[in-house]
Design an enzyme around this catalytic site. Structure first.
Site, PDB file in Angstrom:
ATOM      1  N   ASP A 172       0.803  -1.213   0.000  1.00 18.44           N
ATOM      2  CA  ASP A 172       0.000   0.000   0.000  1.00 18.44           C
ATOM      3  C   ASP A 172       0.846   1.278   0.000  1.00 18.44           C
ATOM      4  OD1 ASP A 172      -2.374   1.517   0.259  1.00 18.44           O
ATOM      5  OD2 ASP A 172      -2.190   1.538   2.445  1.00 18.44           O
ATOM      6  N   ASN A 425       6.506  -7.684   6.725  1.00 16.51           N
ATOM      7  CA  ASN A 425       5.246  -7.081   7.140  1.00 16.51           C
ATOM      8  C   ASN A 425       4.091  -7.748   6.418  1.00 16.51           C
ATOM      9  OD1 ASN A 425       3.623  -4.715   8.343  1.00 16.51           O
ATOM     10  ND2 ASN A 425       3.106  -4.603   6.153  1.00 16.51           N
ATOM     11  N   GLU A 426       3.113  -8.226   7.185  1.00 11.51           N
ATOM     12  CA  GLU A 426       1.886  -8.793   6.645  1.00 11.51           C
ATOM     13  C   GLU A 426       2.182  -9.882   5.621  1.00 11.51           C
ATOM     14  OE1 GLU A 426      -1.093  -5.850   5.788  1.00 11.51           O
ATOM     15  OE2 GLU A 426      -1.172  -5.433   7.920  1.00 11.51           O
ATOM     16  N   ASN A 477      -0.695  -6.000  13.292  1.00  8.08           N
ATOM     17  CA  ASN A 477      -1.416  -4.866  12.685  1.00  8.08           C
ATOM     18  C   ASN A 477      -2.905  -5.177  12.740  1.00  8.08           C
ATOM     19  OD1 ASN A 477       1.139  -4.049  11.951  1.00  8.08           O
ATOM     20  ND2 ASN A 477       0.914  -4.532   9.777  1.00  8.08           N
ATOM     21  N   TYR A 479      -7.083  -3.530  12.406  1.00  9.96           N
ATOM     22  CA  TYR A 479      -7.926  -2.401  12.007  1.00  9.96           C
ATOM     23  C   TYR A 479      -9.398  -2.631  12.317  1.00  9.96           C
ATOM     24  CZ  TYR A 479      -3.829  -0.455   9.696  1.00  9.96           C
ATOM     25  OH  TYR A 479      -2.594   0.090   9.455  1.00  9.96           O
ATOM     26  N   TYR A 483     -11.427  -1.510   8.611  1.00 13.86           N
ATOM     27  CA  TYR A 483     -11.669  -2.440   7.507  1.00 13.86           C
ATOM     28  C   TYR A 483     -12.741  -3.475   7.886  1.00 13.86           C
ATOM     29  CZ  TYR A 483      -7.501  -0.482   5.340  1.00 13.86           C
ATOM     30  OH  TYR A 483      -6.603   0.372   4.777  1.00 13.86           O
ATOM     31  N   GLU A 515       0.352  -1.681  14.198  1.00 15.30           N
ATOM     32  CA  GLU A 515      -0.435  -0.758  13.358  1.00 15.30           C
ATOM     33  C   GLU A 515      -1.867  -0.735  13.844  1.00 15.30           C
ATOM     34  OE1 GLU A 515      -0.468  -1.288   9.084  1.00 15.30           O
ATOM     35  OE2 GLU A 515       1.710  -1.569   9.029  1.00 15.30           O
ATOM     36  N   TRP A 560      -0.681   3.687  12.990  1.00 11.86           N
ATOM     37  CA  TRP A 560      -0.508   3.807  11.539  1.00 11.86           C
ATOM     38  C   TRP A 560      -1.293   5.021  11.098  1.00 11.86           C
ATOM     39  CZ3 TRP A 560       2.966   1.831   8.536  1.00 11.86           C
ATOM     40  CH2 TRP A 560       2.833   1.977   7.143  1.00 11.86           C
ATOM     41  N   LYS A 579      -4.241   7.945   6.694  1.00 13.15           N
ATOM     42  CA  LYS A 579      -4.263   7.584   8.117  1.00 13.15           C
ATOM     43  C   LYS A 579      -3.231   8.362   8.918  1.00 13.15           C
ATOM     44  CE  LYS A 579      -6.152   2.974   7.386  1.00 13.15           C
ATOM     45  NZ  LYS A 579      -5.970   2.853   5.911  1.00 13.15           N
TER      46      LYS A 579
HETATM   47  C1  GCB Z   1      -1.500  -2.377   6.704  1.00 12.92           C
HETATM   48  C2  GCB Z   1      -0.202  -2.271   6.011  1.00 12.92           C
HETATM   49  C3  GCB Z   1       0.115  -0.847   5.588  1.00 12.92           C
HETATM   50  C4  GCB Z   1      -1.147  -0.200   5.018  1.00 12.92           C
HETATM   51  C5  GCB Z   1      -2.192  -0.165   6.105  1.00 12.92           C
HETATM   52  C6  GCB Z   1      -3.506   0.459   5.633  1.00 12.92           C
HETATM   53  O1  GCB Z   1      -1.779  -3.288   7.427  1.00 12.92           O
HETATM   54  O2  GCB Z   1       0.862  -2.799   6.747  1.00 12.92           O
HETATM   55  O3  GCB Z   1       1.131  -0.885   4.638  1.00 12.92           O
HETATM   56  O4  GCB Z   1      -0.885   1.072   4.531  1.00 12.92           O
HETATM   57  O5  GCB Z   1      -2.475  -1.476   6.507  1.00 12.92           O
HETATM   58  O6  GCB Z   1      -3.678   1.653   5.794  1.00 12.92           O
HETATM   59  O7  GCB Z   1      -4.319  -0.266   5.072  1.00 12.92           O
END
Ligand code: GCB
Length: 620
Positions: A172, A425-426, A477, A479, A483, A515, A560, A579
């Site tokens: 991303d 990462n991820e 991470n 959200y 999401y 994150e 993040w 973000k």
């Molecule tokens: C994540 C990623 C990061 C993205 C973020 C997002 O988990 O590690 O690279 O930018 O989510 O904002 O979706």
């Protein structure tokens, strides 16, 4: 590889400025010998900078394939008898370099330096100017990190039409490319100092330190001198070639490096001839500190350390991923202002200049390698297509990942600011082959640097992930409320509390929330709060933070993201990822003031605990 500095035996010339530039849409430059012949068109291009946002032409911004850079450089006569290395801080992603029409070196990987001795190809003094030509290819595929896939509109002929190619990728951030970091010529003695490795141990309960120094050089003997932050010599020693140039210094009453007190010593190495004449000299800024994981705790100098800070990107208006000291210094000032003590170099190794600044200003760093975009998931965040197959990450990408980890650790080993390595990462950590892949990667990292804890940043859920046994810290991470369960702030605390507890009981290791964040349009206000408003971002962070405070095994919170940044175009991004707690121009959103209150309070409490520093809450 040592960072280039001027010393009594070394001189550095910066080749920053405006270079000639030409995109090679038809990929004809190699056949037409652009390394020595005229180009069809030339435009000006700043270095360091990404080329993408400099012109007004979408074809340059979205270019897929090679571009060419060129400039002239003079070398003084005095350099004729020396090694003259041409060094690139980073060129994204594959580079070929010619000097005066002859190939000097090639390199793959857009986030780490490379260099070669150009002396045999250079002209010196009155012999004339030199021409340096660089061809950079920005294509991401399953041999690069991060990976990607190129789609050819109009495929069907034998030769794909690159002018209509589209680069796809699964991470991303925008695929910026170009000469991203400083280009320099370094004149230095032949057979001088190649590398220095240091390691620090606490003895006598912290009343003294042992400093192990290993110098890579062909010189017979090295003098090693350590001066404290006031410039007073506190330890001296010598190393010899027949003992592998290893030596050990003892430092009494050391000033331990930490974000609160980033004391920097200077280690001076003088490589000498048998008769005592100086062959080469290098000076390394050095913080003395130790780091380890003990049960639930992350210990810095044997005291619990809690990471407060951000994931960040090297990203700014116009220059893209081009290095800029002004942006870096502003960012460090903002980190201090907000009460942060750390950043993760998401999602690739940052410029050495940033790490030197972090050493000096006291920002702890989780150093990450560019293994990102190795996971595909559905809307419920469940894994879909396998990634670690022979055609994808299981092929030559593994070799490249190992090379990148080796180069990153070799480059950054001596930075006090780096407290932990993140090896990806991820990642699709539910796949058997990923476990095998990361077993090899973590094994290598531990051999190269036994002193730092390791992590691999997760987006999988505890029930899916298989790699927790390989790492020292579980980094996650998450959200919720963004999401998943869009806009539902009330659901966050319970979900995150339960999940973090699951991670903990599965692996019995400290957990870092690496994150969490919400896209926020600066200046958009809503009461009651709703997604994308500044009020929502504040509510979102509060909902997570409340849950974090209830868990003693949490070793940190990284929001993040530090600042808004550019991404590829798509329907989930409006002018990039928003973000940021700061805008892309590095101005605060409302969340910055909330975090500042929280983090300064935490810092004051920590200081009161240790009683070593007076709490600074004057500006709370
Ligand atoms: C994540 C990623 C990061 C993205 C973020 C997002 O988990 O590690 O690279 O930018 O989510 O904002 O979706």
């Amino acid at each position: 590889m040592l960072y280039p500095i001027d010393t009594e035996t070394r001189s550095v010339r910066d080749l920053g400025g405006v270079w000639d530039f030409c995109p090679d849409a038809g990929d004809i430059g190699l056949k037409a010998h652009w390394e020595s012949r005229p180009w069809p068109a030339v435009m000006p291009m700043p270095v360091p900078a990404s080329f993408n946002d400099i012109t007004t032409d979408a074809r340059v911004r979205d270019h897929v394939g090679p571009v060419w850079y060129r400039r002239a450089a003079h070398c003084p006569e005095a350099w004729r008898s020396q090694q003259v290395r041409l060094r690139f801080g980073a060129a994204a992603h594959r580079a070929m370099v010619w000097v005066n029409g002859r190939l000097l070196c090639t390199h793959q990987g857009g986030f780490l330096p490379f260099e070669a001795d150009a002396a045999p190809l250079l002209r010196f003094g009155a012999d004339g100017a030199n021409t340096i030509v660089v061809r950079i290819d920005n294509i991401l595929d399953w041999t690069t990190l991060p990976p990607g896939e190129v789609k050819h509109a109009g495929d069907g002929g034998d030769v794909p039409d690159m002018s209509r190619a589209r680069q796809d990728y699964f991470h991303d951030f925008f695929n910026y490319a170009g000469l991203h970091r400083p280009v320099r010529l370094i004149a230095q003695p032949a057979l001088g100092i190649e590398n220095i490795r240091t390691r620090v141990a606490r003895i006598e309960d912290g009343a003294a330190a042992r400093l192990f120094v290993e110098t890579e050089t062909a010189a017979p003997v090295c003098r090693v001198t350590l001066t404290d932050p006031r410039g007073v010599t506190v330890a001296e020693g010598a190393s010899h070639i027949d003992a592998g140039h290893a030596c050990e210094l003892r430092v009494a009453a050391p000033q331990w490096w930490s974000p609160d007190a980033p004391a920097l010593y200077e280690l001076k190495i003088e490589a000498r001839e048998d008769d005592g004449r100086l062959r080469d000299c290098y000076r390394l800024p050095l913080g003395l500190r130790t780091v380890r994981v003990d049960g639930d705790r992350f210990l810095l100098n044997e005291r619990p350390f809690y990471f407060r800070g951000f994931g960040r990107h090297e990203d700014a208006d116009l220059r893209g991923k081009g290095h800029d000291d002004a942006v870096n210094v502003r960012d460090i000032n903002l980190l201090r202002w907000i009460g942060a003590n750390s950043v993760r170099t998401s999602h690739y190794p940052y410029a050495e200049e940033f790490l030197r600044l972090a050493d000096r200003e006291g920002i702890a760093v989780i150093g990450e390698c560019p293994a990102v975009g190795l996971y595909r998931f559905d809307e419920q965040e469940n894994p879909v297509t396998p990634i670690f197959t022979e055609e994808k990450a299981g092929g030559s990408l593994r070799r490249h990942h190992l090379d990148t980890v080796r180069d990153m650790i070799t480059r950054d080993l001596n930075h006090a600011c780096i407290l932990m390595w993140s090896l990806g990462n991820e990642i699709a950590t539910h796949e058997d082959a990923a476990l095998e892949h990361f077993a090899a990667v973590t094994r290598l990292a531990r051999v190269l640097d036994p002193s730092r804890p390791l992590t691999i940043v997760e987006c999988n859920y505890p029930r899916h992930s298989r790699i927790g046994g390989l790492v020292d810290v579980i980094a996650v991470n998450r959200y919720y409320g963004w999401y998943l369960d869009c806009g539902d702030l009330a659901s966050i605390p319970e979900k995150i509390r339960a999940e973090l507890g699951e991670w903990r009981s599965r692996w019995k290791k400290p957990v870092l929330l690496s994150e969490y964040g919400a896209d926020t349009i600066a200046g958009l206000h809503m009461l009651p709060e709703a997604m994308f408003s500044e009020e929502f971002q504040v509510g979102y962070l509060k909902a997570f933070n409340g849950a974090l405070d209830a868990h003693p095994f949490i070793v940190g919170e990284h929001v993040w993201v530090f600042a808004d940044f550019a991404t590829k175009q798509g329907i989930t991004r409006i002018d990039g990822n928003r973000k940021g707690v700061f805008t892309r121009q590095r101005q605060p959103k409302a969340a910055a003031f909330y975090l500042r209150r929280r983090w300064l309070r935490m810092r004051a409490t920590e200081a009161a605990h240790t009683r070593t520093h007076a709490p600074d809450i004057s500006t709370c």
